[in-house]
Design a protein around this motif. Structure first.
Motif, short mmCIF file in Angstrom:
data_model
loop_
_atom_site.label_atom_id
_atom_site.label_comp_id
_atom_site.label_asym_id
_atom_site.label_seq_id
_atom_site.Cartn_x
_atom_site.Cartn_y
_atom_site.Cartn_z
N LEU A 35 -3.81 8.54 12.41
CA LEU A 35 -2.63 8.88 13.21
C LEU A 35 -2.42 7.81 14.27
CD1 LEU A 35 -3.24 12.69 13.71
CD2 LEU A 35 -1.40 11.68 12.38
N PHE A 36 -1.23 7.81 14.83
CA PHE A 36 -0.86 6.93 15.93
C PHE A 36 -0.88 5.45 15.58
CE2 PHE A 36 -2.78 10.79 17.85
CZ PHE A 36 -1.61 11.34 18.34
N ALA A 37 -0.61 5.14 14.32
CA ALA A 37 -0.40 3.74 13.96
C ALA A 37 0.82 3.26 14.74
CB ALA A 37 -0.15 3.60 12.46
N PRO A 38 0.80 2.03 15.21
CA PRO A 38 1.91 1.55 16.04
C PRO A 38 3.30 1.81 15.44
CG PRO A 38 0.13 -0.04 16.09
CD PRO A 38 -0.26 1.01 15.08
N ALA A 39 3.43 1.68 14.15
CA ALA A 39 4.74 1.85 13.51
C ALA A 39 5.26 3.28 13.62
CB ALA A 39 4.68 1.43 12.05
N PHE A 40 4.37 4.26 13.75
CA PHE A 40 4.76 5.67 13.81
C PHE A 40 4.19 6.38 15.03
CE2 PHE A 40 5.60 4.69 9.40
CZ PHE A 40 6.77 5.38 9.16
N PHE A 41 3.87 5.63 16.07
CA PHE A 41 3.21 6.21 17.23
C PHE A 41 4.01 7.37 17.84
CE2 PHE A 41 2.32 6.56 21.75
CZ PHE A 41 0.95 6.73 21.73
N TRP A 42 5.27 7.13 18.20
CA TRP A 42 6.04 8.16 18.90
C TRP A 42 6.40 9.32 18.00
CZ3 TRP A 42 5.26 8.47 23.67
CH2 TRP A 42 5.00 7.32 24.42
N GLU A 43 6.55 9.08 16.71
CA GLU A 43 6.79 10.18 15.78
C GLU A 43 5.55 11.08 15.72
OE1 GLU A 43 9.57 6.93 14.83
OE2 GLU A 43 7.42 6.98 15.21
N GLY A 58 0.31 13.52 5.69
CA GLY A 58 0.88 12.37 6.39
C GLY A 58 -0.20 11.54 7.07
N ALA A 59 -1.21 12.20 7.60
CA ALA A 59 -2.33 11.48 8.21
C ALA A 59 -3.09 10.68 7.16
CB ALA A 59 -3.27 12.45 8.93
N ILE A 60 -3.25 11.27 5.98
CA ILE A 60 -3.91 10.54 4.89
C ILE A 60 -3.06 9.33 4.49
CG2 ILE A 60 -4.64 10.68 2.47
CD1 ILE A 60 -5.24 13.71 3.08
N TRP A 61 -1.76 9.54 4.36
CA TRP A 61 -0.83 8.46 4.03
C TRP A 61 -0.94 7.33 5.07
CZ3 TRP A 61 3.32 6.46 6.79
CH2 TRP A 61 4.17 5.60 6.10
N GLU A 62 -0.94 7.72 6.34
CA GLU A 62 -1.02 6.73 7.42
C GLU A 62 -2.33 5.95 7.36
OE1 GLU A 62 0.04 6.98 12.11
OE2 GLU A 62 0.94 8.54 10.86
N LYS A 63 -3.41 6.62 7.02
CA LYS A 63 -4.71 5.95 6.90
C LYS A 63 -4.66 4.90 5.78
CE LYS A 63 -9.21 5.30 7.19
NZ LYS A 63 -9.76 4.42 8.20
N ILE A 64 -4.08 5.27 4.65
CA ILE A 64 -4.02 4.34 3.52
C ILE A 64 -3.10 3.16 3.83
CG2 ILE A 64 -3.19 4.11 1.14
CD1 ILE A 64 -4.30 7.02 0.74
N ARG A 69 0.84 -1.21 0.00
CA ARG A 69 0.00 0.00 0.00
C ARG A 69 0.87 1.25 0.00
NH1 ARG A 69 -3.14 -3.29 3.53
NH2 ARG A 69 -2.23 -2.31 5.38
N ARG A 70 1.94 1.25 0.78
CA ARG A 70 2.87 2.38 0.82
C ARG A 70 3.43 2.65 -0.57
NH1 ARG A 70 8.59 1.05 2.86
NH2 ARG A 70 8.55 0.26 0.74
N ASP A 71 3.83 1.60 -1.26
CA ASP A 71 4.47 1.76 -2.57
C ASP A 71 3.47 2.14 -3.66
OD1 ASP A 71 6.81 1.12 -1.28
OD2 ASP A 71 6.91 -0.92 -2.06
N GLN A 72 2.19 1.85 -3.47
CA GLN A 72 1.18 2.11 -4.50
C GLN A 72 0.50 3.47 -4.37
OE1 GLN A 72 -1.36 -1.30 -4.10
NE2 GLN A 72 0.09 -2.67 -5.11
N THR A 73 0.54 4.08 -3.20
CA THR A 73 -0.21 5.32 -3.02
C THR A 73 0.58 6.55 -3.46
OG1 THR A 73 -1.44 6.71 -1.48
CG2 THR A 73 0.47 5.55 -0.58
N VAL A 74 -0.11 7.49 -4.05
CA VAL A 74 0.50 8.75 -4.46
C VAL A 74 0.94 9.57 -3.25
CG1 VAL A 74 -1.66 10.07 -4.55
CG2 VAL A 74 0.25 10.72 -6.02
N TRP A 75 0.36 9.29 -2.09
CA TRP A 75 0.68 10.05 -0.88
C TRP A 75 2.12 9.81 -0.43
CZ3 TRP A 75 -2.28 13.97 -0.18
CH2 TRP A 75 -3.59 13.91 -0.64
N THR A 76 2.69 8.68 -0.81
CA THR A 76 4.11 8.44 -0.49
C THR A 76 4.97 9.43 -1.27
OG1 THR A 76 3.68 6.11 -0.03
CG2 THR A 76 5.96 6.72 -0.54
N LEU A 77 4.66 9.62 -2.54
CA LEU A 77 5.39 10.60 -3.35
C LEU A 77 5.19 12.02 -2.81
CD1 LEU A 77 7.04 11.43 -5.85
CD2 LEU A 77 4.88 11.48 -7.14
N ILE A 78 3.97 12.33 -2.45
CA ILE A 78 3.68 13.67 -1.91
C ILE A 78 4.49 13.91 -0.64
CG2 ILE A 78 1.87 15.08 -0.83
CD1 ILE A 78 -0.05 13.79 -2.96
N GLN A 79 4.52 12.93 0.26
CA GLN A 79 5.33 13.06 1.48
C GLN A 79 6.81 13.20 1.12
OE1 GLN A 79 2.75 13.86 3.66
NE2 GLN A 79 4.13 12.94 5.11
#
Length: 170
Positions: free
Chosen positions: A93-101, A81-87, A22-32
């Motif tokens: 926000l606060f997905a375990p992989a990026f919680f502290w960030e 970034g929140a949109i990216w995290e949702k996808i 999903r990370r590699d397929q979404t345009v939001w990765t490029l935007i970030q």
């Protein structure tokens, strides 16, 4: 069961195989990927302008405009970034992989928002206002470092998942 909620395919590491896809397929990765370095360049320019003002007393207006631009980019990168995290992870926000960030991102946003409030209400004189901007910038550097380290970890995870023998020598 929703695949966004289950992290069964990779018990350790930053991304499951599904999340990585999903990370590699979404345009939001490029935007970030565009916004993050842009924000950093604006930060560096703004930092120089703020320090110049504090050192010489010159350039208050341009330093202020640069802080406003940096803050606008911060809000934009937080929203995208929140949109990216949702996808990628199934939650805004606060997905375990990026919680502290994400937690520290809110401290960064709070400091930048405090700057905006102080600027628009004239709650602080110019020098304390610029010092508040520097505090916000220091928090931003810490947060940016968190994300860079996380991206490095993701790259290392991707390398070892392509070459499992590397795990033994790493």
């Amino acid at each position: 069961m929703d695949s966004h909620k289950a992290r069964k395919s990779a018990p350790t590491g930053l991304y499951t195989a599904e999340e990585r896809a999903r990370r590699d397929q979404t345009v939001w990765t490029l935007i970030q990927g565009i916004l993050a370095p842009l924000q950093f360049v604006v930060f560096l320019i703004s930092l120089v302008l703020v320090l110049r003002y504090l050192w010489t007393g010159l350039g208050y207006e341009i330093a202020t405009v640069s802080i406003l631009l940096k803050t606008a980019l911060l809000y934009l990168i937080m929203i995208t970034g929140a949109i990216w995290e949702k996808i990628v992870f199934g939650q805004y926000l606060f997905a375990p992989a990026f919680f502290w960030e994400d937690v520290f991102s809110f401290a960064v946003i709070a400091l930048h928002t405090a700057y905006l409030w102080a600027l628009f209400t004239a709650a602080l004189a110019p020098v304390p206002l610029m010092l508040l901007a520097l505090a916000a910038y220091a928090a931003y550097v810490i947060n940016a470092t968190q994300f860079v380290l996380k991206l490095r970890a993701a790259r290392l995870q991707a390398q070892t998942s392509r070459n499992p023998a590397q795990e033994l020598t790493a």
